[in-house]
Design an enzyme around this catalytic site. Structure first.
Site, PDB file in Angstrom:
ATOM      1  N   ASP A 192       0.904  -0.979   0.381  1.00  0.00           N
ATOM      2  CA  ASP A 192      -0.034  -0.298  -0.223  1.00  0.00           C
ATOM      3  C   ASP A 192       0.908   1.204  -0.305  1.00  0.00           C
ATOM      4  O   ASP A 192       1.471   1.792   1.223  1.00  0.00           O
ATOM      5  CB  ASP A 192      -1.092  -0.029   1.111  1.00  0.00           C
ATOM      6  CG  ASP A 192      -1.495   1.327   1.254  1.00  0.00           C
ATOM      7  OD1 ASP A 192      -2.713   0.755   0.948  1.00  0.00           O
ATOM      8  OD2 ASP A 192      -1.272   1.674   2.272  1.00  0.00           O
ATOM      9  N   TYR A 245       3.257   9.464  -0.440  1.00  0.00           N
ATOM     10  CA  TYR A 245       4.219   9.487   0.142  1.00  0.00           C
ATOM     11  C   TYR A 245       5.707   9.764  -0.774  1.00  0.00           C
ATOM     12  O   TYR A 245       6.276   9.580  -0.449  1.00  0.00           O
ATOM     13  CB  TYR A 245       3.944   8.177   0.435  1.00  0.00           C
ATOM     14  CG  TYR A 245       3.311   7.010   1.236  1.00  0.00           C
ATOM     15  CD1 TYR A 245       1.819   8.372   1.518  1.00  0.00           C
ATOM     16  CD2 TYR A 245       2.731   6.187   1.223  1.00  0.00           C
ATOM     17  CE1 TYR A 245       0.869   7.199   2.203  1.00  0.00           C
ATOM     18  CE2 TYR A 245       1.467   5.529   1.857  1.00  0.00           C
ATOM     19  CZ  TYR A 245       0.550   6.720   2.528  1.00  0.00           C
ATOM     20  OH  TYR A 245      -0.441   6.079   3.174  1.00  0.00           O
ATOM     21  N   LYS A 287      -2.765   6.155  -4.146  1.00  0.00           N
ATOM     22  CA  LYS A 287      -4.128   6.766  -4.014  1.00  0.00           C
ATOM     23  C   LYS A 287      -3.808   8.316  -4.495  1.00  0.00           C
ATOM     24  O   LYS A 287      -2.723   8.475  -4.821  1.00  0.00           O
ATOM     25  CB  LYS A 287      -4.004   6.789  -2.146  1.00  0.00           C
ATOM     26  CG  LYS A 287      -4.092   5.468  -1.367  1.00  0.00           C
ATOM     27  CD  LYS A 287      -4.159   6.417  -0.140  1.00  0.00           C
ATOM     28  CE  LYS A 287      -4.158   4.817   1.116  1.00  0.00           C
ATOM     29  NZ  LYS A 287      -1.938   4.440   0.987  1.00  0.00           N
ATOM     30  N   HIS A 343      -7.845   8.881  -1.700  1.00  0.00           N
ATOM     31  CA  HIS A 343      -7.159   9.540  -0.438  1.00  0.00           C
ATOM     32  C   HIS A 343      -7.792   9.688   0.788  1.00  0.00           C
ATOM     33  O   HIS A 343      -8.251   9.858   1.790  1.00  0.00           O
ATOM     34  CB  HIS A 343      -5.909  10.581  -0.812  1.00  0.00           C
ATOM     35  CG  HIS A 343      -4.892   9.975   0.682  1.00  0.00           C
ATOM     36  ND1 HIS A 343      -3.230   9.566   0.011  1.00  0.00           N
ATOM     37  CD2 HIS A 343      -5.158   9.869   2.066  1.00  0.00           C
ATOM     38  CE1 HIS A 343      -2.527   9.752   1.432  1.00  0.00           C
ATOM     39  NE2 HIS A 343      -3.295   9.234   2.137  1.00  0.00           N
ATOM     40  N   ILE A 352      -2.342  -3.033   7.218  1.00  0.00           N
ATOM     41  CA  ILE A 352      -1.660  -3.016   6.230  1.00  0.00           C
ATOM     42  C   ILE A 352      -0.216  -2.373   7.349  1.00  0.00           C
ATOM     43  O   ILE A 352      -0.119  -1.078   6.532  1.00  0.00           O
ATOM     44  CB  ILE A 352      -1.408  -1.593   4.930  1.00  0.00           C
ATOM     45  CG1 ILE A 352      -2.622  -0.572   5.594  1.00  0.00           C
ATOM     46  CG2 ILE A 352      -1.752  -2.397   3.865  1.00  0.00           C
ATOM     47  CD1 ILE A 352      -2.586   0.261   4.581  1.00  0.00           C
ATOM     48  N   LYS A 354       3.006  -1.086   8.866  1.00  0.00           N
ATOM     49  CA  LYS A 354       4.511  -0.493   8.035  1.00  0.00           C
ATOM     50  C   LYS A 354       5.699  -0.567   9.126  1.00  0.00           C
ATOM     51  O   LYS A 354       5.446  -1.169  10.672  1.00  0.00           O
ATOM     52  CB  LYS A 354       4.485   0.988   7.843  1.00  0.00           C
ATOM     53  CG  LYS A 354       5.054   1.545   7.287  1.00  0.00           C
ATOM     54  CD  LYS A 354       6.295   2.593   8.594  1.00  0.00           C
ATOM     55  CE  LYS A 354       7.810   2.860   8.485  1.00  0.00           C
ATOM     56  NZ  LYS A 354       7.876   3.550   9.707  1.00  0.00           N
TER      57      LYS A 354
END
Ligand SMILES: NC(=O)c1ccc[n+]([C@@H]2O[C@H](COP(=O)([O-])OP(=O)(O)OC[C@H]3O[C@@H](n4cnc5c(N)ncnc54)[C@H](OP(=O)(O)O)[C@@H]3O)[C@@H](O)[C@H]2O)c1
Length: 269
Positions: free
Chosen positions: A40, A45, A70, A103, A224, A226
Site C-alpha cells: 500500500d 508518500y 492513492k 485518499h 497494512i 508499516k
C-alpha cells in the site's frame, strides 16, 4: 478476502508511509521475501518509484503481487484524476494497478464525486482491477453509490483497538465494502505497551503487535502495518499460527477510547 467486484486480495499487506524511495525499495523487497504480497503506497508518500523498484527486485511475478496507490487531494477532479493515475503508474513502472483509492474525501468541494467517475473509467479500461476510497464517512459513501450505482470495493480508514470505528465498519458490512485498517498498530505508540494487550501476548507467547494484527485479521479487515525494520517486517507477517479466543477479542474490543491519531475526514481539506 474477496471484494465486491469478485477480485481476491491478500488480507495482510505492507504499508510504506514515511519511507523515502531507497528505504521503500529495500523494505518492499524484504517484505515480499518475508511473504507479503500486497503493498500500500500513495502518490503523496513520494516513494512510488522506490516501491516499483522493490517489486521488481523481489523477482516475484507481477500477477502474484497486489499493488495499491492513492489519488492525492490536489489531483481530485475528473481529468486530473486520469492524469494523476497515469503518473503513478509510470512512477511504479507498472502496466496496471490492483487497487486505486481516493485518499481523502475533501468534502467541501465534493470533487470526490468526479474523481470517482474517473476511477470507474480506469476500471472499465482495465488499467485498475479494483477501485475504492479512503477516509470516507457514511454520507460520502452514500453520495458516490447514489451517483454511480457502484459500491467502492474498499474503504481504507484509521482503525486500531483504541479507535475501532464500529459504526462505520457496520455500514461497510451492510454495503459489501471491505474495511482496510490504516495505522493498525496505532503508529507503534502507547497501544503497544497497553497492559491488557501485554497480558494476552505473554500468555500466547506472541508480541503485542502480533496480537493487534491478529485482532484485525479475525474481524475480516485488510490490514497494512508499516515497518522499516527487518525483524518487525517478519514479526508482523507471522500472525497465522495462532488464534485469539472470543474472550480475548472482547477484551481487546473493550480498549476502544475514541483515540483518533490522524485528521478528521470531515475537516481535512
Ligand atoms: N489512507 C490514509 O490516509 C493513511 C494514513 C496513514 C497510513 N496509511 C497507510 O497505512 C500504513 C500503516 O500505517 P502507519 O504507517 O501510519 O502506522 P502503523 O503501521 O500502525 O505503525 C507503524 C509504526 O509502528 C512501528 N512498528 C511496526 N511494527 C512494529 C512492531 N512489530 N513492534 C513495534 N513497533 C512496530 C514502525 O516502526 P519502524 O518502521 O521503525 O519499524 C512505525 O513507527 C501506512 O504505511 C500507509 O500505507 C494510510
Amino acid at each position: 478476502l474477496t471484494l465486491n467486484d469478485g477480485h481476491r486480495v491478500p488480507q495482510l499487506g505492507f504499508g510504506v508511509w514515511q519511507m523515502d524511495d531507497a528505504t521503500a525499495t529495500q523494505a518492499v523487497s524484504q517484505a515480499i521475501e518475508a511473504g507479503y504480497r500486497a503493498i500500500d503506497t500513495a502518490a503523496i508518500y513520494g516513494n512510488e518509484a522506490g516501491v516499483g523498484e522493490g517489486l521488481r527486485a523481489s523477482g516475484v511475478a507481477r500477477d502474484e503481487l497486489f499493488v495499491a496507490t492513492k489519488l492525492w487531494n490536489a489531483d481530485q477532479g475528473y481529468d486530473s484524476t486520469l492524469r494523476a493515475f497515469e503518473t503513478s503508474l509510470k512512477r511504479l513502472n507498472l502496466s496496471y494497478l490492483d487497487l486505486y483509492l481516493i485518499h481523502w474525501p475533501l468534502p467541501r468541494g465534493e470533487r470526490y464525486v468526479e474523481s470517482f467517475r474517473a476511477l470507474i473509467r480506469l476500471q472499465d479500461e482495465g488499467l485498475v482491477r479494483s477501485i475504492g476510497v479512503s477516509n470516507f464517512q457514511v454520507h460520502h459513501l452514500d453520495r458516490v453509490i447514489a451517483e454511480f450505482g457502484v459500491v467502492p470495493a474498499v474503504n481504507q480508514i484509521e482503525l486500531h483497538p483504541d479507535f475501532s470505528q464500529r459504526d462505520l465498519v457496520d455500514v461497510h458490512e451492510g454495503l459489501g465494502i471491505v474495511t482496510e485498517a490504516w495505522s493498525p498498530l496505532a503508529q507503534g505508540g502507547a497501544l503497544l505497551t497497553e497492559p491488557a494487550l501485554e497480558a494476552i501476548a505473554t500468555r500466547l507467547g506472541r508480541t503485542v503487535a502480533q496480537v493487534v494484527l491478529r485482532w484485525h485479521i479475525q474481524q475480516g479487515f485488510m490490514v497494512i502495518p508499516k515497518s522499516a525494520t527487518t525483524s518487525r517486517i517478519r514479526e508482523n507477517f507471522d500472525v497465522f499460527g495462532f488464534v485469539l479466543s472470543e474472550e480475548d477479542m472482547r477484551h481487546i474490543g473493550a480498549l476502544e477510547k475514541g483515540n483518533r491519531i490522524g485528521p478528521h475526514p470531515a475537516d481535512f481539506e
